[in-house]
Design an enzyme around this catalytic site. Sequence first.
Site, PDB file in Angstrom:
ATOM      1  N   SER A  81      12.521  16.101  -0.825  1.00  0.00           N
ATOM      2  CA  SER A  81      12.125  16.720  -2.089  1.00  0.00           C
ATOM      3  C   SER A  81      13.085  16.304  -3.206  1.00  0.00           C
ATOM      4  CB  SER A  81      12.055  18.243  -1.908  1.00  0.00           C
ATOM      5  OG  SER A  81      11.440  18.876  -3.006  1.00  0.00           O
ATOM      6  N   ASP A 108       5.438  17.932   1.206  1.00  0.00           N
ATOM      7  CA  ASP A 108       6.850  18.329   1.130  1.00  0.00           C
ATOM      8  C   ASP A 108       7.561  18.284   2.480  1.00  0.00           C
ATOM      9  OD1 ASP A 108       9.265  19.469   0.459  1.00  0.00           O
ATOM     10  OD2 ASP A 108       8.461  21.484   0.159  1.00  0.00           O
TER      11      ASP A 108
END
Length: 266
Positions: A42, A152
């Site tokens: 991320s 993610d």
Amino acid sequence: MSEDRTLGLTLGGGGAFGAAHVGVLQVLAERGIRPGIATGTSSGALVAAGIEPAGIERAALEFHWRAIARFSAAPRWGLLDSAALAEGVRRVLGADPLIEQLPRRFAAVATDLRTRRTVTIDEGPLSVALRSTIAVPGLLPPVRRGGALLADGGMLDNVPVDAARALGGACVIVVRLHAKWENVRMMRTLGLTAELRRDPSVVLIEPEMEGMAQWAMSDVPRLIAEGRRAATVALDAAARRNSGAGATPLETSVSSGRKQPGQRSA
């Protein structure tokens, strides 16, 4: 000064908390510590991909979320569209480079929504890797890559130290964006953290995020300062261990790279 091709740097995810990584990179540069491997999840991947400390503080202070996402015209998979990130990569680097062309080994970690397994992206266009690892379900659309549907990486591996090992990192500096309010959902990361603290080949840096905003950029200066503080504490502790008998290769590397206050690396 060249990079250490056996030294890895792993940067954890955490939204705006990722600004703390900037402070860590500044301290590493000041001490002449140059990892040849960088992995991230991320926001950690966003920083790891552009690891050069020169100008990175200004970039963090000027950052806006619209630089990586804008509202989607067809919000089937997410409210926002991450195509802006690809445009940003081209604007900053002049092109969308292949990961294989980057000056150091790099990987971003994502989650395959179909298999519910982690995927380490260490080849192909940089923008695809970054769009994949930041794709928070419901907010940003997943990215199709081969037969995978990527989102993610923090859902399964928010501190991708294994990815750094796989790229050749014998020793790894790990930055975990720590928060005292972490809930039960984060127990996997907490268990990993305990293992990292016991691992002599790891220097664990844990900036404390308590009281700072995770999704607003208002605390970026404080986050950078906290990253510097946490890095200084962890690296000084590693250097002190090196002064005793039985120092590990990582502690020796950290100690040899240590600078006196005010001294700058070449």
